[in-house]
Motif scaffolding. Structure first.
Motif, PDB file in Angstrom:
ATOM      1  N   LYS A  91       0.845  -1.204   0.000  1.00 29.16           N
ATOM      2  CA  LYS A  91       0.000   0.000   0.000  1.00 29.16           C
ATOM      3  C   LYS A  91       0.878   1.251   0.000  1.00 29.16           C
ATOM      4  O   LYS A  91       0.620   2.192  -0.743  1.00 29.16           O
ATOM      5  CB  LYS A  91      -0.915  -0.003   1.226  1.00 29.16           C
ATOM      6  N   LYS A  92       1.926   1.250   0.807  1.00 21.91           N
ATOM      7  CA  LYS A  92       2.820   2.411   0.878  1.00 21.91           C
ATOM      8  C   LYS A  92       3.712   2.532  -0.353  1.00 21.91           C
ATOM      9  O   LYS A  92       3.943   3.620  -0.856  1.00 21.91           O
ATOM     10  CB  LYS A  92       3.706   2.312   2.121  1.00 21.91           C
ATOM     11  N   ALA A  93       4.232   1.395  -0.819  1.00 23.71           N
ATOM     12  CA  ALA A  93       5.206   1.412  -1.914  1.00 23.71           C
ATOM     13  C   ALA A  93       4.564   1.519  -3.290  1.00 23.71           C
ATOM     14  O   ALA A  93       5.212   1.959  -4.226  1.00 23.71           O
ATOM     15  CB  ALA A  93       6.064   0.153  -1.856  1.00 23.71           C
ATOM     16  N   GLY A  94       3.327   1.075  -3.418  1.00 25.89           N
ATOM     17  CA  GLY A  94       2.693   0.996  -4.732  1.00 25.89           C
ATOM     18  C   GLY A  94       2.959  -0.373  -5.331  1.00 25.89           C
ATOM     19  O   GLY A  94       2.072  -1.194  -5.444  1.00 25.89           O
ATOM     20  N   VAL A  95       4.206  -0.621  -5.694  1.00 24.46           N
ATOM     21  CA  VAL A  95       4.652  -1.943  -6.140  1.00 24.46           C
ATOM     22  C   VAL A  95       6.034  -2.176  -5.541  1.00 24.46           C
ATOM     23  O   VAL A  95       6.776  -1.225  -5.281  1.00 24.46           O
ATOM     24  CB  VAL A  95       4.727  -2.076  -7.690  1.00 24.46           C
ATOM     25  N   ASP A  96       6.373  -3.430  -5.309  1.00 25.72           N
ATOM     26  CA  ASP A  96       7.707  -3.761  -4.804  1.00 25.72           C
ATOM     27  C   ASP A  96       7.952  -5.250  -4.970  1.00 25.72           C
ATOM     28  O   ASP A  96       7.052  -5.991  -5.361  1.00 25.72           O
ATOM     29  CB  ASP A  96       7.872  -3.345  -3.347  1.00 25.72           C
ATOM     30  N   TYR A  97       9.163  -5.680  -4.661  1.00 25.73           N
ATOM     31  CA  TYR A  97       9.535  -7.085  -4.809  1.00 25.73           C
ATOM     32  C   TYR A  97       9.910  -7.676  -3.456  1.00 25.73           C
ATOM     33  O   TYR A  97      10.190  -6.954  -2.499  1.00 25.73           O
ATOM     34  CB  TYR A  97      10.645  -7.254  -5.840  1.00 25.73           C
ATOM     35  N   ALA A  98       9.910  -8.996  -3.401  1.00 23.06           N
ATOM     36  CA  ALA A  98      10.057  -9.716  -2.137  1.00 23.06           C
ATOM     37  C   ALA A  98      11.358  -9.393  -1.411  1.00 23.06           C
ATOM     38  O   ALA A  98      11.364  -9.194  -0.192  1.00 23.06           O
ATOM     39  CB  ALA A  98       9.946 -11.218  -2.383  1.00 23.06           C
ATOM     40  N   LYS A  99      12.454  -9.353  -2.124  1.00 26.12           N
ATOM     41  CA  LYS A  99      13.747  -9.129  -1.477  1.00 26.12           C
ATOM     42  C   LYS A  99      13.787  -7.773  -0.768  1.00 26.12           C
ATOM     43  O   LYS A  99      14.344  -7.646   0.321  1.00 26.12           O
ATOM     44  CB  LYS A  99      14.872  -9.230  -2.510  1.00 26.12           C
ATOM     45  N   MET A 100      13.176  -6.764  -1.360  1.00 25.53           N
ATOM     46  CA  MET A 100      13.144  -5.446  -0.729  1.00 25.53           C
ATOM     47  C   MET A 100      12.241  -5.457   0.505  1.00 25.53           C
ATOM     48  O   MET A 100      12.562  -4.840   1.521  1.00 25.53           O
ATOM     49  CB  MET A 100      12.681  -4.379  -1.727  1.00 25.53           C
ATOM     50  N   MET A 101      11.123  -6.172   0.434  1.00 27.73           N
ATOM     51  CA  MET A 101      10.238  -6.280   1.601  1.00 27.73           C
ATOM     52  C   MET A 101      10.968  -6.964   2.751  1.00 27.73           C
ATOM     53  O   MET A 101      10.821  -6.561   3.907  1.00 27.73           O
ATOM     54  CB  MET A 101       8.972  -7.049   1.249  1.00 27.73           C
ATOM     55  N   ALA A 102      11.756  -7.980   2.428  1.00 30.89           N
ATOM     56  CA  ALA A 102      12.533  -8.679   3.451  1.00 30.89           C
ATOM     57  C   ALA A 102      13.593  -7.754   4.040  1.00 30.89           C
ATOM     58  O   ALA A 102      13.796  -7.716   5.264  1.00 30.89           O
ATOM     59  CB  ALA A 102      13.174  -9.931   2.866  1.00 30.89           C
ATOM     60  N   LYS A 103      14.249  -6.996   3.194  1.00 30.31           N
ATOM     61  CA  LYS A 103      15.298  -6.085   3.656  1.00 30.31           C
ATOM     62  C   LYS A 103      14.727  -5.011   4.587  1.00 30.31           C
ATOM     63  O   LYS A 103      15.291  -4.734   5.648  1.00 30.31           O
ATOM     64  CB  LYS A 103      15.976  -5.436   2.452  1.00 30.31           C
ATOM     65  N   VAL A 104      13.621  -4.410   4.200  1.00 32.44           N
ATOM     66  CA  VAL A 104      13.005  -3.351   5.002  1.00 32.44           C
ATOM     67  C   VAL A 104      12.517  -3.883   6.348  1.00 32.44           C
ATOM     68  O   VAL A 104      12.676  -3.240   7.374  1.00 32.44           O
ATOM     69  CB  VAL A 104      11.845  -2.684   4.225  1.00 32.44           C
ATOM     70  N   SER A 105      11.942  -5.073   6.347  1.00 34.87           N
ATOM     71  CA  SER A 105      11.334  -5.626   7.563  1.00 34.87           C
ATOM     72  C   SER A 105      12.317  -6.360   8.467  1.00 34.87           C
ATOM     73  O   SER A 105      12.043  -6.554   9.647  1.00 34.87           O
ATOM     74  CB  SER A 105      10.211  -6.589   7.200  1.00 34.87           C
ATOM     75  N   GLY A 106      13.433  -6.815   7.896  1.00 36.85           N
ATOM     76  CA  GLY A 106      14.357  -7.626   8.669  1.00 36.85           C
ATOM     77  C   GLY A 106      13.910  -9.079   8.793  1.00 36.85           C
ATOM     78  O   GLY A 106      14.493  -9.851   9.549  1.00 36.85           O
ATOM     79  N   LEU A 107      12.882  -9.462   8.058  1.00 41.12           N
ATOM     80  CA  LEU A 107      12.398 -10.847   8.080  1.00 41.12           C
ATOM     81  C   LEU A 107      13.125 -11.675   7.027  1.00 41.12           C
ATOM     82  O   LEU A 107      13.595 -11.137   6.025  1.00 41.12           O
ATOM     83  CB  LEU A 107      10.891 -10.881   7.795  1.00 41.12           C
ATOM     84  N   PRO A 108      13.179 -12.998   7.223  1.00 43.08           N
ATOM     85  CA  PRO A 108      13.810 -13.855   6.210  1.00 43.08           C
ATOM     86  C   PRO A 108      13.042 -13.818   4.888  1.00 43.08           C
ATOM     87  O   PRO A 108      11.808 -13.755   4.871  1.00 43.08           O
ATOM     88  CB  PRO A 108      13.732 -15.257   6.826  1.00 43.08           C
TER      89      PRO A 108
END
Length: 163
Positions: A24-41
């Motif tokens: 919702k915030k990013a508009g579109v994004d990819y999994a690796k970036m979501m993992a990097k931002v969140s600190g999740l595997p």
């Protein structure tokens, strides 16, 4: 109930909620970036993406290039895709419009809304008077570390929810 979406067998876990809010915030994004931002595997993010796609809440973003106006977290005007990008589907957008964080967190934990808000305002869980079962649940949901400190995931999630 917010934990289970009508017409879907998906039990909405905090990682699912994070992916929805991130998109919702990013508009579109990819999994690796979501993992990097969140600190999740990355595996956990990929599992959440698969669950959300099966439930119809997110979809792949078509095309070979992406503009910053569409991908709000990008720093350059246009980038060629080197990853699979995802976006909210109409169903996902409608779900987030009606999403009630108070109801959701109360369905996860006893007094969940109060616990999560109190944790967001403190440095670690040791500053709260919680029973061991609730503390263990916070660890399972990856809100706190084994030592009781807030995780990066919890910080980002609480920031996305604005508490």
């Amino acid at each position: 109930m917010q934990g289970e979406q009508a017409g879907s067998s998906l039990k909405l876990l905090p990682v699912h909620l994070y992916v929805l809010l991130h998109l919702k915030k990013a508009g579109v994004d990819y999994a690796k970036m979501m993992a990097k931002v969140s600190g999740l595997p990355l595996d956990l993010i990929n599992d959440a993406i698969r669950d959300l796609m099966e439930a119809g809440f997110i979809e792949r973003d078509p095309g070979s290039a992406i503009k910053r106006s569409k991908a709000r977290f990008k720093k350059v005007f246009e980038v060629h895709k080197h990853h699979t990008y995802y976006r909210l589907s109409r169903k996902g957008e409608l779900f987030l419009r009606s999403f009630d964080p108070r109801e959701y967190f109360n369905s996860l934990l006893p007094n969940g809304w109060e616990v999560v808000r109190a944790l967001a305002e403190r440095r670690n869980v040791n500053e709260l008077d919680l029973d061991m079962e609730t503390v263990e649940d916070l660890k399972v949901y990856r809100f706190i570390t084994e030592k009781g400190r807030k995780t990066e995931f919890f910080r980002v999630l609480s920031d996305f929810l604005s508490f």
